[in-house]
Structures are given as C-alpha cells and as structure tokens.
Scaffold this active site. Structure first.
Site, PDB file in Angstrom:
ATOM      1  N   GLU A  78      -7.608  -6.235   4.336  1.00 12.83           N
ATOM      2  CA  GLU A  78      -7.443  -5.842   2.940  1.00 12.83           C
ATOM      3  C   GLU A  78      -6.144  -6.402   2.354  1.00 12.83           C
ATOM      4  O   GLU A  78      -6.089  -6.769   1.182  1.00 12.83           O
ATOM      5  CB  GLU A  78      -7.454  -4.313   2.824  1.00 12.83           C
ATOM      6  CG  GLU A  78      -8.840  -3.735   3.088  1.00 12.83           C
ATOM      7  CD  GLU A  78      -8.820  -2.285   3.511  1.00 12.83           C
ATOM      8  OE1 GLU A  78      -8.413  -2.008   4.667  1.00 12.83           O
ATOM      9  OE2 GLU A  78      -9.199  -1.425   2.713  1.00 12.83           O
ATOM     10  N   ARG A  85     -14.049  13.895   8.350  1.00 17.22           N
ATOM     11  CA  ARG A  85     -14.845  14.254   7.168  1.00 17.22           C
ATOM     12  C   ARG A  85     -16.307  14.416   7.558  1.00 17.22           C
ATOM     13  O   ARG A  85     -16.826  13.683   8.398  1.00 17.22           O
ATOM     14  CB  ARG A  85     -14.757  13.160   6.094  1.00 17.22           C
ATOM     15  CG  ARG A  85     -13.390  13.018   5.480  1.00 17.22           C
ATOM     16  CD  ARG A  85     -13.455  12.074   4.276  1.00 17.22           C
ATOM     17  NE  ARG A  85     -12.124  11.611   3.934  1.00 17.22           N
ATOM     18  CZ  ARG A  85     -11.790  10.333   3.856  1.00 17.22           C
ATOM     19  NH1 ARG A  85     -12.660   9.380   4.083  1.00 17.22           N
ATOM     20  NH2 ARG A  85     -10.559  10.009   3.538  1.00 17.22           N
ATOM     21  N   HIS A 126     -13.203   1.755  -0.253  1.00 15.71           N
ATOM     22  CA  HIS A 126     -13.118   0.635   0.707  1.00 15.71           C
ATOM     23  C   HIS A 126     -13.616  -0.672   0.076  1.00 15.71           C
ATOM     24  O   HIS A 126     -14.014  -1.594   0.795  1.00 15.71           O
ATOM     25  CB  HIS A 126     -13.972   0.874   1.970  1.00 15.71           C
ATOM     26  CG  HIS A 126     -13.512   2.006   2.833  1.00 15.71           C
ATOM     27  ND1 HIS A 126     -14.391   2.880   3.419  1.00 15.71           N
ATOM     28  CD2 HIS A 126     -12.281   2.385   3.230  1.00 15.71           C
ATOM     29  CE1 HIS A 126     -13.719   3.775   4.129  1.00 15.71           C
ATOM     30  NE2 HIS A 126     -12.431   3.492   4.027  1.00 15.71           N
ATOM     31  N   ARG A 180      -2.276  -2.208  -3.622  1.00 12.67           N
ATOM     32  CA  ARG A 180      -3.560  -1.566  -3.377  1.00 12.67           C
ATOM     33  C   ARG A 180      -3.597  -0.314  -4.255  1.00 12.67           C
ATOM     34  O   ARG A 180      -2.729   0.557  -4.153  1.00 12.67           O
ATOM     35  CB  ARG A 180      -3.678  -1.157  -1.909  1.00 12.67           C
ATOM     36  CG  ARG A 180      -4.980  -0.476  -1.609  1.00 12.67           C
ATOM     37  CD  ARG A 180      -4.771   0.794  -0.851  1.00 12.67           C
ATOM     38  NE  ARG A 180      -6.065   1.421  -0.570  1.00 12.67           N
ATOM     39  CZ  ARG A 180      -6.192   2.554   0.080  1.00 12.67           C
ATOM     40  NH1 ARG A 180      -5.130   3.177   0.533  1.00 12.67           N
ATOM     41  NH2 ARG A 180      -7.365   3.070   0.274  1.00 12.67           N
ATOM     42  N   ASN A 184       0.870  -1.169   0.000  1.00 13.01           N
ATOM     43  CA  ASN A 184       0.000   0.000   0.000  1.00 13.01           C
ATOM     44  C   ASN A 184       0.911   1.224   0.000  1.00 13.01           C
ATOM     45  O   ASN A 184       1.504   1.564   1.018  1.00 13.01           O
ATOM     46  CB  ASN A 184      -0.894  -0.030   1.252  1.00 13.01           C
ATOM     47  CG  ASN A 184      -1.926   1.082   1.240  1.00 13.01           C
ATOM     48  OD1 ASN A 184      -1.846   2.006   0.437  1.00 13.01           O
ATOM     49  ND2 ASN A 184      -2.884   0.991   2.140  1.00 13.01           N
TER      50      ASN A 184
END
Ligand code: ADP
Length: 395
Positions: A382, A236, A177, A88, A7
């Site tokens: 992930e 956020r 996601h 990723r 990643n």
C-alpha cells in the site's frame, strides 16, 4: 525524486521514504505512543534499525524529528530532496473516487466525515497538519481506502433498508483496503499482461476483505458501511444477524456500543477459539487432541468457510474468475489457510500445487497446471501505491 508515504494513526505515524527512480524504499519506520508516556521511534535504513525513546508531544513533533533524523543519518542531504508526501486516508465517503492533491477542502471533509471513521479520519488530519506545518511548500496527496470501491453499482452498495437511511445518513457499503486491492489488481494485470481480467482479490490479515474486480474496477467488496462486515477476521465477527445485538444487550445488560465493541475486538478468531486472534496460534493449537485443539479447529473451519463463501459469491457475480489472489498477513503467509480455502473451492476446478503453496511473503503462482483458475500469492504494498499516486498527481 523522493516521496514519503505516511500512515498516521491517533498515536502513531508510519512512514516509508521512496526513491521513485527505482521505486525502492530508502528508509522506513514508525513513531509510536505520540502524546503518551514512553514515546519512541524506529527507523530502518541500509539494513540497520535504530530505536530511540524520545518525547513526542504531538504529531508535529514526530514529523520534525523524522525529518531531522533523515538528515542527521545522511539518508537525505536536505529537505529539498523531498518532492511530495502521500497520506493514507481512510474515509472519503462517496465524494472521493480517486486520490487527490490535499487542499483545505480535503482536510475539512475528513473532519466532516469523522463519524464514518472515528478512529482514523481525525488521526489522518493530525498527520496532514503536521506535515503542512513542517514542510509547507511540499505538495501532499491523499489516497483514500474507500476510493477504489466507488465504482460499485447501487445493487452492490445499497443495503435493503429504508432508502432514506442512504439519502439522509449515507448508510451504504463503502468498503475498505481499497489501496491494497488496487495494488493487487495492478500487479497481477501487469504480470499476466492483461487489463481485462476478472480478479478475486483476498486481502486477509488481522482485518480482511475480499473484492471482486473486473477490468481493473471494483464490482463488489465484503466490508461494508464499516470494516466490521464481511469475512470473519482476527477479532472482528464479520457478517452477523443484527438482531443478535439487541438480544445480547438484553441478556448481558450491555449498551449498543459495548456490544459493537465486542463484535470488533473480541469476536472472530479470538472469540470463537478463546485462544488467540493470530492464525499462527490457532494452527499450532489445532494439532492437539485436547479441548484447545477442538476450539482452534472450530475457529479455523468457520474462518475458512466465510472466506470460501465470499470467493464463491464473487465467482458467480463476475461470471467466472481469471485469477484468485491472496495477500496480507494470512494471505501471504499461511499455507494451511490457503490450502483449506482452495480445498473448499475444489468443485470450481481449483487445485493447489502443495509445494508452491509453502511460499511466504513472495509473489508466486500457487495453483497447479491443472487448476481451472490460477491462484497467486501477491504481497501487497500500500505504501508504494500511495507513493505512485503521489508521483502522478504532483507531476
Ligand atoms: P493488519 O490487518 O493488521 O494489517 P496483517 O496483514 O499484518 O494485519 O496480518 C496480521 C495477521 O496475519 C496475524 O494476526 C496473523 O494471523 C497472520 N499471519 C502473519 N504471519 C503469519 C504466518 N506466518 N502464518 C500464519 N498467519 C500469519
């Protein structure tokens, strides 16, 4: 067989090295502050953690040092042991509907789509190029965050704006996601022994998204054109009336970018509580009777309300739900968060088992036997999903 999941961020590179025979991590770690003063790496293996400050001028340096350390620490005996590298990747627009072998076309597309993920796509390219330089003969696979959501129908992904915005500029819901939601769907389907489930997957971490899944496919998801949409998050805002942007621009003399920056970085839990973006701080502040307690409570109530609203919406969209799953930082660890959301959903017949709901970071059914819909905590992985896709594609 060994596979590395990568990643890559603009100044960081996270890795997990998997032994694919037992799907276990052999080593993992993080290279930080790449191209910045004070760069360093951390490698975890065999229960040990090694941290060293070292100059990392660019991502290629980080990859060279990573591979060198894997050998000198006897984690692998030669680079030939690495059979594949999975990356990723964030944004594949509507072109990439599943994971794929990384070719020059993929690298070009990541650059072409950079306006859709300005922080992530260029960083992903840096990671790919570094591995291409250091391990030119090892196959690489790209796993897009957006790919899982490509099964959404127009009704779900279109915004009610001029259709030409979609045709000319790609304005639509992409969702994020995706790798996590796909992992959750796979894990719970395997556990329940059914692949025809209606699943509401709640990935709630610092960033968060809720996804409605039917028969293993995404039907709708709460994030949108960017990750700013959907539920309220750590910093956020989630969904807001877009007219607020121009109003605040005028009131505070800001430009559009500055307001969007506030919606991304200074809103959510942090903005409403004026205390912290971390749910642990909010929950501990909530207990007090002072002003901080009131601020924390209002942030907690709004946060859990927005999550409840999406679950309720997707319950109706799916025509019911066979299972609700919580994952990521809050989903896996926050007892009060899950408790409040499930209390809000009591009219659907959802009942938690208070003792089971104390679970942190473990796969567990947290609903009681009387609950009409089973609720689970399913820790996401992930990195493993990326390694599994890589294994499949290089086979
Ligand atoms: P990211 O979206 O950055 O991947 P994570 O999934 O790691 O984030 O989630 C991080 C967030 O999870 C933290 O900001 C915090 O709010 C929450 N979190 C982590 N551990 C706990 C905990 N034990 N209790 C409550 N919240 C937690």
């Amino acid at each position: 067989m060994k596979i590395i999941s990568i990643n890559a961020g603009s100044s960081s590179l996270k890795f997990s090295l998997f032994n694919m025979d037992d799907k276990k991590i052999i080593a993992s770690g993080l290279f930080e502050r790449i191209g910045i003063d004070g760069s360093c790496y951390t490698i975890k293996y065999n229960g040990e953690k090694i941290k060293e400050e070292i100059e990392l001028a660019n991502h290629t340096d980080a990859v060279k040092i990573l591979l060198d350390k894997l050998i000198t620490l006897n984690i692998i005996s030669s680079l030939d042991e690495i059979d594949g590298v999975g990356h990723r990747l964030v944004h594949g627009k509507d072109k990439y509907k599943e994971s794929c072998l990384i070719t020059d076309e993929v690298i070009n597309d990541l650059t072409l789509f950079k306006d859709f993920a300005p922080l992530h796509n260029p960083a992903n390219v840096l990671g790919i190029k570094a591995f291409k330089e250091v391990l030119p003969n090892v196959p690489m696979v790209g796993v897009f965050d957006t790919a899982f959501h490509q099964t959404m129908e127009e009704e779900a992904f279109l915004y009610p704006v001029p259709y030409s915005w979609y045709e000319d500029h790609g304005v639509r819901k992409y969702g994020f996601h995706g790798t996590s939601h796909r992992y959750i769907a796979k894990t719970i389907s395997e556990h329940l022994g059914r692949d025809d489930l209606k699943i509401i997957s709640c990935h709630v971490g610092n960033g968060g998204s809720i996804t409605a899944i039917k028969d293993g496919k995404c039907v709708d998801t709460s994030m949108g054109f960017t990750p700013l949409a959907g539920i309220m998050m750590g910093t956020r805002s989630g969904d807001v009336d877009p007219s607020i942007i121009t109003y605040i621009m005028e009131q505070e003399g800001l430009n559009a970018k500055e307001v969007i920056d506030i919606l991304n970085k200074k809103s959510g839990l942090l903005g409403l509580s004026e205390i912290s973006s971390d749910m642990r701080d909010i929950v501990s502040a909530m207990a007090s009777d002072d002003e901080a307690g009131a601020k924390a409570r209002r942030a907690f109530l709004k946060y859990t309300r927005t999550v409840t609203n999406y679950i309720a919406q997707y319950y109706v969209l799916l025509g019911g739900a066979d299972v609700i799953c919580f994952t990521a930082g809050l989903g896996e660890n926050s007892e009060p968060f899950r408790k409040k959301v499930c209390e809000n959903l009591a009219c659907l017949g959802i009942k938690l088992d208070a003792e089971a709901n104390k679970v942190m970071g473990e796969f567990k059914k947290i609903s009681s036997d009387e609950s009409t819909i089973p609720v689970y905590v399913v820790p996401t992985d992930e990195e493993l999903m990326i390694a599994l896709d890589t294994l499949k594609l290089i086979a």
